[in-house]
Write a protein that holds these residues in place. Structure first.
Motif, PDB file in Angstrom:
ATOM      1  N   SER A  99       0.968  -1.218   0.110  1.00 32.72           N
ATOM      2  CA  SER A  99      -0.051  -0.013  -0.147  1.00 32.72           C
ATOM      3  C   SER A  99       0.858   1.238  -0.056  1.00 32.72           C
ATOM      4  CB  SER A  99      -0.953   0.048   1.237  1.00 32.72           C
ATOM      5  OG  SER A  99      -0.064   0.037   2.453  1.00 32.72           O
ATOM      6  N   GLY A 100       2.322   0.968   0.395  1.00 34.33           N
ATOM      7  CA  GLY A 100       2.796   2.380   0.847  1.00 34.33           C
ATOM      8  C   GLY A 100       2.919   2.980   1.897  1.00 34.33           C
ATOM      9  N   LEU A 101       1.890   2.538   2.799  1.00 32.57           N
ATOM     10  CA  LEU A 101       1.613   2.847   4.210  1.00 32.57           C
ATOM     11  C   LEU A 101       2.534   2.700   5.267  1.00 32.57           C
ATOM     12  CD1 LEU A 101      -0.366   4.954   5.857  1.00 32.57           C
ATOM     13  CD2 LEU A 101      -1.960   2.656   6.041  1.00 32.57           C
ATOM     14  N   ILE A 102       2.784   3.384   5.962  1.00 29.46           N
ATOM     15  CA  ILE A 102       3.626   3.208   7.454  1.00 29.46           C
ATOM     16  C   ILE A 102       3.005   3.859   8.523  1.00 29.46           C
ATOM     17  CG2 ILE A 102       5.782   2.497   6.116  1.00 29.46           C
ATOM     18  CD1 ILE A 102       6.677   4.868   7.474  1.00 29.46           C
ATOM     19  N   ALA A 103       3.223   3.329   9.836  1.00 31.84           N
ATOM     20  CA  ALA A 103       2.704   4.111  10.715  1.00 31.84           C
ATOM     21  C   ALA A 103       3.914   4.443  11.902  1.00 31.84           C
ATOM     22  CB  ALA A 103       1.580   3.439  11.567  1.00 31.84           C
ATOM     23  N   LEU A 104       3.523   5.684  12.412  1.00 34.05           N
ATOM     24  CA  LEU A 104       4.403   5.957  13.569  1.00 34.05           C
ATOM     25  C   LEU A 104       3.554   6.403  14.690  1.00 34.05           C
ATOM     26  CD1 LEU A 104       6.533   8.724  11.743  1.00 34.05           C
ATOM     27  CD2 LEU A 104       6.939   6.263  11.702  1.00 34.05           C
ATOM     28  N   VAL A 105       3.539   5.500  15.888  1.00 36.74           N
ATOM     29  CA  VAL A 105       2.768   5.564  16.965  1.00 36.74           C
ATOM     30  C   VAL A 105       3.460   5.274  18.370  1.00 36.74           C
ATOM     31  CG1 VAL A 105       0.891   4.431  15.525  1.00 36.74           C
ATOM     32  CG2 VAL A 105       2.345   3.070  17.113  1.00 36.74           C
ATOM     33  N   GLY A 106       2.685   5.891  19.373  1.00 37.68           N
ATOM     34  CA  GLY A 106       2.891   5.628  20.615  1.00 37.68           C
ATOM     35  C   GLY A 106       2.177   4.384  21.025  1.00 37.68           C
ATOM     36  N   ASP A 107       2.728   3.692  22.339  1.00 42.99           N
ATOM     37  CA  ASP A 107       2.014   2.287  22.665  1.00 42.99           C
ATOM     38  C   ASP A 107       0.793   2.730  23.401  1.00 42.99           C
ATOM     39  OD1 ASP A 107       1.282  -0.264  23.024  1.00 42.99           O
ATOM     40  OD2 ASP A 107       3.018  -0.730  24.308  1.00 42.99           O
ATOM     41  N   ALA A 108      -0.365   3.146  22.660  1.00 40.58           N
ATOM     42  CA  ALA A 108      -1.515   3.662  23.274  1.00 40.58           C
ATOM     43  C   ALA A 108      -2.818   2.783  22.730  1.00 40.58           C
ATOM     44  CB  ALA A 108      -1.498   5.078  23.223  1.00 40.58           C
ATOM     45  N   PRO A 109      -3.893   2.650  23.225  1.00 40.64           N
ATOM     46  CA  PRO A 109      -4.937   1.764  22.768  1.00 40.64           C
ATOM     47  C   PRO A 109      -5.534   2.521  21.822  1.00 40.64           C
ATOM     48  CG  PRO A 109      -5.058   1.499  25.339  1.00 40.64           C
ATOM     49  CD  PRO A 109      -3.999   2.560  24.855  1.00 40.64           C
ATOM     50  N   HIS A 110      -5.934   3.967  21.886  1.00 42.12           N
ATOM     51  CA  HIS A 110      -6.263   4.479  20.437  1.00 42.12           C
ATOM     52  C   HIS A 110      -5.293   4.469  19.466  1.00 42.12           C
ATOM     53  CE1 HIS A 110      -3.956   8.085  22.246  1.00 42.12           C
ATOM     54  NE2 HIS A 110      -3.861   8.336  21.066  1.00 42.12           N
ATOM     55  N   ALA A 111      -4.242   4.438  19.548  1.00 43.02           N
ATOM     56  CA  ALA A 111      -3.323   4.607  18.232  1.00 43.02           C
ATOM     57  C   ALA A 111      -3.286   3.074  17.805  1.00 43.02           C
ATOM     58  CB  ALA A 111      -1.798   4.691  18.868  1.00 43.02           C
ATOM     59  N   TRP A 112      -3.421   1.989  18.668  1.00 48.02           N
ATOM     60  CA  TRP A 112      -3.498   0.647  17.893  1.00 48.02           C
ATOM     61  C   TRP A 112      -5.129   0.386  17.306  1.00 48.02           C
ATOM     62  CZ3 TRP A 112       0.785  -1.075  17.069  1.00 48.02           C
ATOM     63  CH2 TRP A 112       1.871  -1.085  17.765  1.00 48.02           C
ATOM     64  N   THR A 113      -6.149   0.985  17.895  1.00 51.88           N
ATOM     65  CA  THR A 113      -7.158   1.042  17.139  1.00 51.88           C
ATOM     66  C   THR A 113      -7.146   1.434  15.919  1.00 51.88           C
ATOM     67  OG1 THR A 113      -8.460   1.217  19.365  1.00 51.88           O
ATOM     68  CG2 THR A 113      -9.616   1.852  17.327  1.00 51.88           C
TER      69      THR A 113
ATOM     70  N   CYS B  50      10.809  11.281   5.549  1.00 51.88           N
ATOM     71  CA  CYS B  50       9.383  10.810   5.060  1.00 51.88           C
ATOM     72  C   CYS B  50       9.218  10.891   3.473  1.00 51.88           C
ATOM     73  CB  CYS B  50       8.263  11.173   5.823  1.00 51.88           C
ATOM     74  SG  CYS B  50       8.230  10.658   7.420  1.00 51.88           S
ATOM     75  N   ALA B  51       9.245  12.304   3.057  1.00 49.08           N
ATOM     76  CA  ALA B  51       9.438  12.697   1.650  1.00 49.08           C
ATOM     77  C   ALA B  51       8.030  12.285   1.110  1.00 49.08           C
ATOM     78  CB  ALA B  51      10.393  12.018   0.716  1.00 49.08           C
ATOM     79  N   CYS B  52       6.902  12.324   2.037  1.00 50.62           N
ATOM     80  CA  CYS B  52       5.584  11.957   1.576  1.00 50.62           C
ATOM     81  C   CYS B  52       4.510  12.842   2.687  1.00 50.62           C
ATOM     82  CB  CYS B  52       5.349  10.491   1.566  1.00 50.62           C
ATOM     83  SG  CYS B  52       5.327   9.819   3.090  1.00 50.62           S
ATOM     84  N   PRO B  53       3.255  12.689   2.533  1.00 48.89           N
ATOM     85  CA  PRO B  53       2.199  13.137   3.368  1.00 48.89           C
ATOM     86  C   PRO B  53       2.392  12.319   4.641  1.00 48.89           C
ATOM     87  CG  PRO B  53       1.301  12.888   1.194  1.00 48.89           C
ATOM     88  CD  PRO B  53       2.585  12.159   1.111  1.00 48.89           C
ATOM     89  N   VAL B  54       2.543  13.189   5.766  1.00 45.68           N
ATOM     90  CA  VAL B  54       2.720  12.610   7.095  1.00 45.68           C
ATOM     91  C   VAL B  54       1.177  13.213   7.740  1.00 45.68           C
ATOM     92  CG1 VAL B  54       3.778  12.508   9.382  1.00 45.68           C
ATOM     93  CG2 VAL B  54       5.153  12.629   7.085  1.00 45.68           C
ATOM     94  N   VAL B  55       0.288  12.276   8.206  1.00 43.60           N
ATOM     95  CA  VAL B  55      -1.059  12.696   8.749  1.00 43.60           C
ATOM     96  C   VAL B  55      -1.082  12.216  10.435  1.00 43.60           C
ATOM     97  CG1 VAL B  55      -3.476  12.299   8.413  1.00 43.60           C
ATOM     98  CG2 VAL B  55      -1.920  12.524   6.417  1.00 43.60           C
ATOM     99  N   ASN B  56      -1.286  13.120  11.108  1.00 43.25           N
ATOM    100  CA  ASN B  56      -1.419  12.992  12.507  1.00 43.25           C
ATOM    101  C   ASN B  56      -3.122  12.746  12.779  1.00 43.25           C
ATOM    102  OD1 ASN B  56      -0.535  12.714  15.350  1.00 43.25           O
ATOM    103  ND2 ASN B  56      -1.433  14.743  15.527  1.00 43.25           N
ATOM    104  N   TYR B  57      -3.281  11.840  13.917  1.00 47.76           N
ATOM    105  CA  TYR B  57      -4.575  11.820  14.317  1.00 47.76           C
ATOM    106  C   TYR B  57      -4.678  12.476  15.531  1.00 47.76           C
ATOM    107  CZ  TYR B  57      -8.234   9.449  17.060  1.00 47.76           C
ATOM    108  OH  TYR B  57      -9.085   9.122  17.798  1.00 47.76           O
ATOM    109  N   HIS B  58      -5.403  13.561  15.704  1.00 47.13           N
ATOM    110  CA  HIS B  58      -5.339  14.395  16.829  1.00 47.13           C
ATOM    111  C   HIS B  58      -6.846  14.339  17.622  1.00 47.13           C
ATOM    112  CE1 HIS B  58      -4.983  17.409  19.826  1.00 47.13           C
ATOM    113  NE2 HIS B  58      -6.066  18.054  19.309  1.00 47.13           N
TER     114      HIS B  58
END
Length: 254
Positions: free
Chosen positions: A4-18, A133-141
């Protein structure tokens, strides 16, 4: 690069894993870099330098007071968690790092050559990482930008009498605190038994489709920032003890 070309950068939090698991359901497996993050003591020391010792001790006192509502929230949390898959991803998809801004983590990201990066519950991302990253970086807030940047955005929206601003924001990451161009936002209804213990889980449960649809548009090159919001820009922190008790007793927002 993944299929897909997708990767994720997360902290170890339930909402991030969701959110990661919702994206996996749509796009298949992809690499997830998990930031261990700084110790709580270091976080509070930074807050103390920024806000003062009195404010920090009051915030900590509010957190202790809020624990009173935790047993009362079990049923509601169980109801919301039934709508989420908050299990961490399998170990073969997971890359643990101390700090996403370290050279080693940046090298891993560059090697993955992502087409889009999804972010949730990390520390601030610095310029070298964003350039790698050289691509769109999208944050969930977990809040509606720009009025409720920072943390506890949903809580403060309700405390300010603005339930229409209880929701989440997906925005492009820049060098500020939740200041990047907004791609999507939503409005989430709260129940009478929601409180500061349930707000994050509620937001995650009700925002999975928004995240998946937005990242699909990003990967397709079809995502465009929304028009600039008329809301004032403000950064939220943890409530102080006075704010927590006042909002609860006067407005019923706990």
């Amino acid at each position: 690069m993944t299929a897909s070309g997708l990767i994720a950068l997360v902290g170890d939090a339930p909402h991030a894993w969701t959110m990661v698991n919702s994206l996996r359901n749509r796009f298949g497996d992809f690499p997830v870099l998990v930031e261990r993050g700084e110790p709580a003591s270091a976080f509070w020391e930074r807050r103390k330098k920024k806000l003062g010792a009195g404010a920090v001790y009051s915030m900590k006192a509010a957190q202790l007071a809020a624990k009173v509502t935790k047993p009362l929230s079990r049923e509601r949390l169980a109801e919301l968690r039934a709508e989420c898959d908050a299990e961490p991803v399998p170990s073969h998809l997971r890359i643990d790092v101390d700090n996403l801004n370290d050279d080693g983590a940046i090298a891993k990201i560059r090697a993955l050559k992502p087409k889009a990066v999804f972010v949730a519950s990390t520390g601030m991302l610095r310029r070298p990482l964003l350039e790698a990253c050289a691509c769109p970086v999208v944050n969930y807030h977990s809040g509606v930008n720009p009025a409720y940047r920072g943390i506890n955005g949903g809580y403060f929206a309700l405390a300010n009498g603005e339930p229409e601003n209880f929701g989440v924001t997906l925005h492009l990451v820049d060098l500020g605190v939740d200041t990047g161009p907004i791609l999507a936002t939503n409005r989430i209804e709260t129940a009478a038994n929601d409180n500061i213990q349930t707000y994050m889980t509620l937001m995650a449960a009700k925002s999975q489709d928004l995240v998946v649809d937005t990242m699909a548009r990003v990967l397709a090159g079809e995502a465009k920032p929304l028009p600039k919001s008329p809301l004032p820009s403000a950064q939220c922190y943890a409530p102080t003890l006075g704010q927590y008790l006042g909002n609860g007793l006067k407005r019923g927002v706990w």
